[in-house]
Design a protein around this motif. Structure first.
Motif, mmCIF file in Angstrom:
data_model
loop_
_atom_site.group_PDB
_atom_site.id
_atom_site.type_symbol
_atom_site.label_atom_id
_atom_site.label_comp_id
_atom_site.label_asym_id
_atom_site.label_seq_id
_atom_site.Cartn_x
_atom_site.Cartn_y
_atom_site.Cartn_z
ATOM 1 N N UNK A 145 0.809 -1.215 0.000
ATOM 2 C CA UNK A 145 0.000 0.000 0.000
ATOM 3 C C UNK A 145 0.848 1.273 0.000
ATOM 4 N N UNK A 146 2.159 1.134 0.248
ATOM 5 C CA UNK A 146 3.040 2.291 0.100
ATOM 6 C C UNK A 146 3.058 2.761 -1.343
ATOM 7 N N UNK A 162 -5.575 4.012 -6.102
ATOM 8 C CA UNK A 162 -6.752 3.147 -6.083
ATOM 9 C C UNK A 162 -8.010 3.917 -6.463
ATOM 10 N N UNK A 163 -8.098 5.171 -6.020
ATOM 11 C CA UNK A 163 -9.260 5.998 -6.366
ATOM 12 C C UNK A 163 -9.333 6.235 -7.871
ATOM 13 N N UNK A 220 -10.853 -3.769 -6.090
ATOM 14 C CA UNK A 220 -9.690 -3.527 -6.945
ATOM 15 C C UNK A 220 -8.433 -4.107 -6.308
ATOM 16 N N UNK A 221 -8.315 -4.026 -4.993
ATOM 17 C CA UNK A 221 -7.169 -4.625 -4.309
ATOM 18 C C UNK A 221 -7.155 -6.139 -4.500
ATOM 19 N N UNK A 222 -8.313 -6.766 -4.429
ATOM 20 C CA UNK A 222 -8.396 -8.209 -4.669
ATOM 21 C C UNK A 222 -8.001 -8.524 -6.111
ATOM 22 N N UNK A 243 -12.610 -14.226 -5.818
ATOM 23 C CA UNK A 243 -13.473 -13.508 -6.754
ATOM 24 C C UNK A 243 -13.998 -14.458 -7.819
ATOM 25 N N UNK A 244 -15.272 -14.367 -8.182
ATOM 26 C CA UNK A 244 -15.797 -15.205 -9.276
ATOM 27 C C UNK A 244 -15.092 -14.887 -10.595
#
Length: 278
Positions: free
Chosen positions: A76-77, A84-85, A123-125, A160-161
């Protein structure tokens, strides 16, 4: 991830930049010659030798990371909330643009009509699965969700599917298409598709880490065979076809800064020649 960012600019909107499959050949030799011409090299011996001051800079992270406990904290750094936004906003925007353009039920086979807005957590997944695919090789994307017990990897379908992953991949976007400038504009940027997020990464690299004393400036080739105007062909490289990038890296291999070579601007070159002639 770099490949993911750069591959998005090879879509159909860029295909009309190609004329007769023209690509820029390697111009690094000319670039190196110009750099060399700026310096006058001289070997010094004995009393002429210059005493270089000892390195006094700080090396490493620019903040206390003692509370960091998992790899996700360091991840996340780089993938900040701002980045992400951008991914969430532009992906949702592009999905809605496509649905409004073609109609919500025009592509039932790909389940586009069931699209729901994504968010940062999803989105992280998605990014996590992309990175994991680099460690687990399969013949196709669909194979990561196979239920065949001989080759299955249950983790993917637990996160996630498959259809949802493919939908996000289909609509993944990094910029607002409505803001695209004309190619005749003097401020037109060939990297506009990923410019916003690319600059965010470049800035983040400098904000979180101080490089070592020894740094190097070099060019690298990112393997890429898509249709794009500034694709390079460099016979002497192991990866002969791809995108050329200049970057500054320190002794640990950390990339401190980077620039993508976007090809020659033939129009500006022609204007420069006219000025010389006049």
């Amino acid at each position: 991830m770099t490949l993911l960012l750069l591959s998005i600019i090879g879509d159909s909107e860029y295909e009309d930049e190609f004329e007769n499959n023209e690509v820029d050949l390697d111009v690094s030799a000319n670039f190196d010659e110009k750099v060399e011409s700026l310096f006058s090299w001289k070997e010094v011996e004995g009393s002429e030798a210059i005493n270089v001051l000892p390195f006094s800079g700080k090396v490493g992270l620019k903040f206390d990371a003692s509370n960091f406990k998992t790899e996700n904290d360091f991840f996340k750094l780089m993938f900040t909330d701002e980045i992400l936004s951008i991914l969430v906003e532009e992906t949702n925007r592009y999905a809605f643009d496509v649905l409004n353009l073609h109609g919500e039920t025009s592509d039932k086979r790909n389940h586009v009509s069931s699209w729901k807005p994504t968010n940062k957590n999803e989105i992280l997944k998605f990014l996590g699965l992309i990175l994991l695919m680099g460690h687990i090789e399969k013949d196709s994307i669909q194979d990561y969700w196979t239920t065949n017990y001989l080759v299955e990897t249950p983790f993917f379908r637990e996160v996630m599917p498959r259809d949802r992953f493919l939908m996000i991949l289909k609509f993944l976007h990094f910029s607002d298409n409505s803001l695209k400038e004309s190619r005749d504009s003097p401020t037109y940027d060939r990297l506009w598709k990923i410019r916003k997020i690319f600059d965010n990464f470049s800035r983040t690299f400098k904000e979180v880490y101080d490089p070592t004393e020894n740094v190097s400036f070099d060019k690298v080739i990112i393997k890429f065979k898509g249709r794009i105007h500034f694709k390079q062909y460099i016979p002497k490289k192991r990866k002969q076809w791809g995108l050329k990038m200049y970057k500054i890296a320190d002794a640990t291999g950390y990339t401190y800064d980077m620039r993508v070579y976007r090809g020659k601007d033939k129009k500006k070159t022609f204007q420069h020649l006219l000025l010389i002639m006049l």
